[in-house]
Design a protein around this motif. Structure first.
Motif, PDB file in Angstrom:
ATOM      1  N   ASP A  38       0.825  -1.208   0.000  1.00 38.52           N
ATOM      2  CA  ASP A  38       0.000   0.000   0.000  1.00 38.52           C
ATOM      3  C   ASP A  38       0.861   1.261   0.000  1.00 38.52           C
ATOM      4  OD1 ASP A  38      -2.372  -1.440  -0.006  1.00 38.52           O
ATOM      5  OD2 ASP A  38      -2.370  -1.641   2.176  1.00 38.52           O
ATOM      6  N   ARG A  39       1.960   1.212   0.729  1.00 45.16           N
ATOM      7  CA  ARG A  39       2.840   2.375   0.842  1.00 45.16           C
ATOM      8  C   ARG A  39       3.999   2.212  -0.138  1.00 45.16           C
ATOM      9  NH1 ARG A  39       2.909   2.497   7.505  1.00 45.16           N
ATOM     10  NH2 ARG A  39       0.703   3.011   7.768  1.00 45.16           N
ATOM     11  N   LYS A  40       3.743   2.578  -1.375  1.00 46.80           N
ATOM     12  CA  LYS A  40       4.745   2.357  -2.426  1.00 46.80           C
ATOM     13  C   LYS A  40       5.801   3.457  -2.463  1.00 46.80           C
ATOM     14  CE  LYS A  40       1.618  -0.202  -5.503  1.00 46.80           C
ATOM     15  NZ  LYS A  40       0.450  -0.200  -4.609  1.00 46.80           N
ATOM     16  N   ALA A  41       5.449   4.674  -2.081  1.00 47.56           N
ATOM     17  CA  ALA A  41       6.397   5.792  -2.125  1.00 47.56           C
ATOM     18  C   ALA A  41       7.308   5.752  -0.901  1.00 47.56           C
ATOM     19  CB  ALA A  41       5.645   7.123  -2.185  1.00 47.56           C
ATOM     20  N   PHE A  42       8.516   6.235  -1.080  1.00 50.49           N
ATOM     21  CA  PHE A  42       9.454   6.277   0.046  1.00 50.49           C
ATOM     22  C   PHE A  42      10.372   7.487  -0.078  1.00 50.49           C
ATOM     23  CE2 PHE A  42      11.502   3.712  -3.241  1.00 50.49           C
ATOM     24  CZ  PHE A  42      12.770   4.271  -3.305  1.00 50.49           C
ATOM     25  N   HIS A  43      10.902   7.895   1.042  1.00 52.97           N
ATOM     26  CA  HIS A  43      11.889   8.974   1.133  1.00 52.97           C
ATOM     27  C   HIS A  43      12.700   8.716   2.389  1.00 52.97           C
ATOM     28  CE1 HIS A  43      12.874  13.465   2.113  1.00 52.97           C
ATOM     29  NE2 HIS A  43      13.939  12.769   1.746  1.00 52.97           N
ATOM     30  N   GLY A  44      13.898   8.224   2.201  1.00 47.33           N
ATOM     31  CA  GLY A  44      14.717   7.895   3.359  1.00 47.33           C
ATOM     32  C   GLY A  44      16.160   7.668   2.970  1.00 47.33           C
ATOM     33  N   ALA A  45      16.960   7.320   3.962  1.00 54.52           N
ATOM     34  CA  ALA A  45      18.379   7.047   3.752  1.00 54.52           C
ATOM     35  C   ALA A  45      18.602   5.541   3.784  1.00 54.52           C
ATOM     36  CB  ALA A  45      19.212   7.736   4.826  1.00 54.52           C
ATOM     37  N   ILE A  46      19.172   5.005   2.723  1.00 53.76           N
ATOM     38  CA  ILE A  46      19.483   3.577   2.684  1.00 53.76           C
ATOM     39  C   ILE A  46      20.622   3.298   3.658  1.00 53.76           C
ATOM     40  CG2 ILE A  46      20.359   1.717   1.229  1.00 53.76           C
ATOM     41  CD1 ILE A  46      18.886   2.955  -1.100  1.00 53.76           C
TER      42      ILE A  46
END
Length: 656
Positions: A586-594
């Motif tokens: 459901d939560r396909k978008a992401f914004h983070g640090a790998i």
């Protein structure tokens, strides 16, 4: 409403007046001796004071004083002073607390060894100062803007959103651990590329961390899941070493262990040899046409936007005829790119005569023969010379050596002969090497994108440096053939420059999975729109003379605006992932640090084995191969011309 405000103001003014009157009675009662000495008393005031005293107001010294202060504080509650920005609340509190301290400390003055008049004057003055300071403090507090806008200058908290925190694994997935912010919290998440067959596009400017944080994990995780693989390594051996050591670690997981091959034009001892135009893979004339288009468009990138032009198509047809002639001659034993380059260098009369002997390409060669016989040499040079000049740049003994051998075939996902192939470019020679590698990649893609083959992963770093014809077709059909395609590039404008606007937009829009590091300009704007909007809080503050108006609302705005993408740190990525019908996200978008375990990766890299030496190669061998190819073409020409001249039925093919 205005009448109510007016009435409230009158009540507060009356309350403040009562406080002052009460304080005045306090002064008069306890300083009566001094007032009498000043002859400021009368029978009326005495009777009034007696009546008030009977109420018990002056039964204790501080009772009237506290009551007066209480009335003052009540009156201050309704004050609406002119608001002032940046006025700290501590200023008003300081005045108020100081005033209260002075107001009550004034009682100590009665113990001073002074006359009644002196003590009364001192007490009256100090208490009045305290009373006025409390009044000033209350007024200042009424001017303070109590509503504070959020101190999030860059709106970072509003642009956070819930992300996928589950680890979703399957036989094909790529799983990258990450951290992200949700309001004021830092949470752990997973970037789950559970369906890489829908394509993975990795974007990011130099230094954004595409290879270190994403592409290397694509290579290692797919090899750990028994994928066959092709790696285009723009700066060989960076990715090739990663792939080779992952192959050594995980080859026991394959049902049939694959073989590892490399193409390295700058280090021939570590390079295998492979003929991209091998006769077995050249099934019909369309294969030759695609190969010629690929090699010429790879050498002349501006031709990509000029496809369909007379001279561009003429050059492609000419090279097609040469390649197909070599494919048909002697069962294709000379069907290599070096042989085609050498054959093209013949003078027109001999070359056209030989080519006309092959019936299947007669229709391709006739326009050139007609131009030659009619003396239209300027037109002929325009048609043919552009191909000859471009291909002459590939006339290198090193390239001839690699392109004329056959250590392996390009069907890397053949279940019976699985392979892992790494091919390297050189940034200083990218235009020349890129054209040859484009030919390899196009031939390889056509062979692997078929049904009934093993699962395969294509990793193409710095993708715009090669030309892959019909890349949109690969992305559209690869899912059903279990071919996972990973494309790495720096910016959308780079792709648009090398592939043309239409083709670039198709590539961007058809890719199902997207991971983007720092990007700017049109790329950032397009990605921002693709990632969509989230509900964000908005607060506005309006200040006037008497009141402060606060408006709060919610509205949809870009979850990750273009300006945010332009300021991403290395290792910080945004993007979208695609899911499967049986594995929904459901939560396909992401914004983070790998999250990379840097110490573990350093230890792993320190233990890496270098690419193996295939065979010792010296200049003499390379030159001998170079001269052999030239001799073979000369022998071919001599034998064909002799055959044509001695056969009366073929004499009409001679071009003079």
């Amino acid at each position: 409403m205005q009448e109510n405000q007016y009435a409230l103001g009158k009540i507060l003014d009356l309350t403040r007046m009562l406080a002052i009157v009460l304080l005045g009675l306090h002064f008069y009662y306890y300083g009566y001796t001094a007032f009498a000495g000043w002859q400021l008393v009368s029978d009326f005031s005495d009777r009034l004071l007696e009546n008030v005293a009977r109420t018990g107001l002056f039964a204790r010294f501080h009772r009237s004083k506290v009551l007066a202060l209480g009335l003052l504080l009540v009156s201050l509650l309704g004050i609406k002073g002119k608001k002032k920005e940046n006025l700290p609340v501590w200023t008003g509190l300081g005045y108020t607390l100081t005033g209260m301290a002075i107001y009550f400390a004034a009682s100590l003055l009665w113990y001073l060894p002074l006359s009644a008049q002196g003590v009364t004057v001192a007490y009256l003055a100090v208490t009045t100062v305290g009373f006025v300071l409390v009044l000033m403090g209350g007024t200042l507090l009424s001017r303070v803007i109590t509503v504070r806008l959020e101190e999030d200058v860059f709106n970072r908290q509003n642009e956070t959103f819930p992300q996928e925190e589950r680890y979703l694994d399957n036989a094909f997935s790529i799983n990258l651990p990450a951290r992200y912010r949700l309001r004021n919290q830092t949470r752990k998440s997973w970037i789950n590329v559970i369906n890489p067959f829908r394509g993975l596009l990795v974007l990011g400017s130099p230094g954004a961390g595409k290879s270190y944080f994403v592409i290397r994990h694509v290579i290692t995780q797919h090899l750990s899941k028994a994928f066959t693989m092709f790696v285009y390594d723009f700066k060989i051996p960076d990715l090739s070493v990663v792939a080779y050591n992952a192959f050594l670690r995980y080859r026991h997981r394959y049902a049939k262990p694959p073989a590892f091959y490399t193409i390295h034009f700058d280090d021939l001892s570590r390079s295998h040899r492979c003929n991209p135009l091998e006769a077995e893979g050249m099934l019909d004339l369309t294969d030759a046409a695609e190969s010629s288009r690929t090699i010429l468009l790879g050498l002349n990138r501006e031709w990509i936007r000029r496809q369909g032009d007379f001279f561009v198509e003429s050059a492609i047809n000419f090279l097609t005829a040469v390649i197909w002639f070599l494919r048909k001659f002697g069962h294709g034993r000379y069907c290599t790119l070096p042989h085609a380059i050498e054959l093209m260098q013949l003078e027109y009369g001999k070359l056209f005569t030989i080519l006309r002997a092959e019936k299947e390409i007669e229709v391709l060669i006739n326009p050139f023969v007609t131009a030659y016989r009619n003396g239209a040499m300027e037109q002929l040079e325009g048609q043919v010379a552009s191909a000859k000049i471009a291909l002459a740049r590939l006339s290198s003994p090193q390239l001839y050596y690699v392109l004329s051998g056959r250590d392996f075939t390009l069907d890397i996902n053949n279940p019976d002969q699985p392979k892992i192939v790494c091919m390297g470019n050189n940034p200083q020679k990218s235009q020349i090497y890129g054209a040859v590698l484009s030919l390899y990649v196009n031939r390889l893609v056509k062979l692997v994108n078929q049904k009934g083959k093993a699962k395969c992963s294509l990793v193409l770093d710095e993708f715009p440096t090669i030309y892959l014809n019909h890349i949109d077709g690969l992305l559209a059909t690869a899912r059903s053939n279990q071919v996972a395609t990973t494309l790495g590039l720096q910016d959308f404008s780079q792709l648009r420059k090398d592939y043309g606007r239409e083709q670039a937009e198709v590539i961007m829009n058809i890719t199902g999975n997207l991971i983007a590091g720092q990007v700017t300009g049109d790329t950032a704007k397009q990605l921002s729109e693709r990632l969509g909007k989230v509900m964000q809080d908005r607060t506005s503050l309006s200040v006037n003379r008497t009141d402060t108006s606060v408006s709060k609302s919610k509205q949809y705005d870009y979850a990750i605006p273009a300006s945010r993408m332009a300021t991403l740190s290395s290792g910080e990525f945004v993007g979208l992932v695609a899911d499967n019908p049986d594995q929904k996200i459901d939560r396909k978008a992401f914004h983070g640090a790998i999250v990379n375990d840097h110490r573990a990766l350093k230890r792993e890299e320190a233990a890496y084995q270098p690419l193996p030496v295939i065979r010792p190669v010296d200049d003499a061998q390379v030159q001998a191969n170079y001269l052999r190819i030239k001799e073979e073409i000369q022998d071919l020409v001599d034998s064909e011309l002799e055959r044509i001249l001695q056969d009366p039925g073929l004499a009409h093919l001679v071009v003079k």
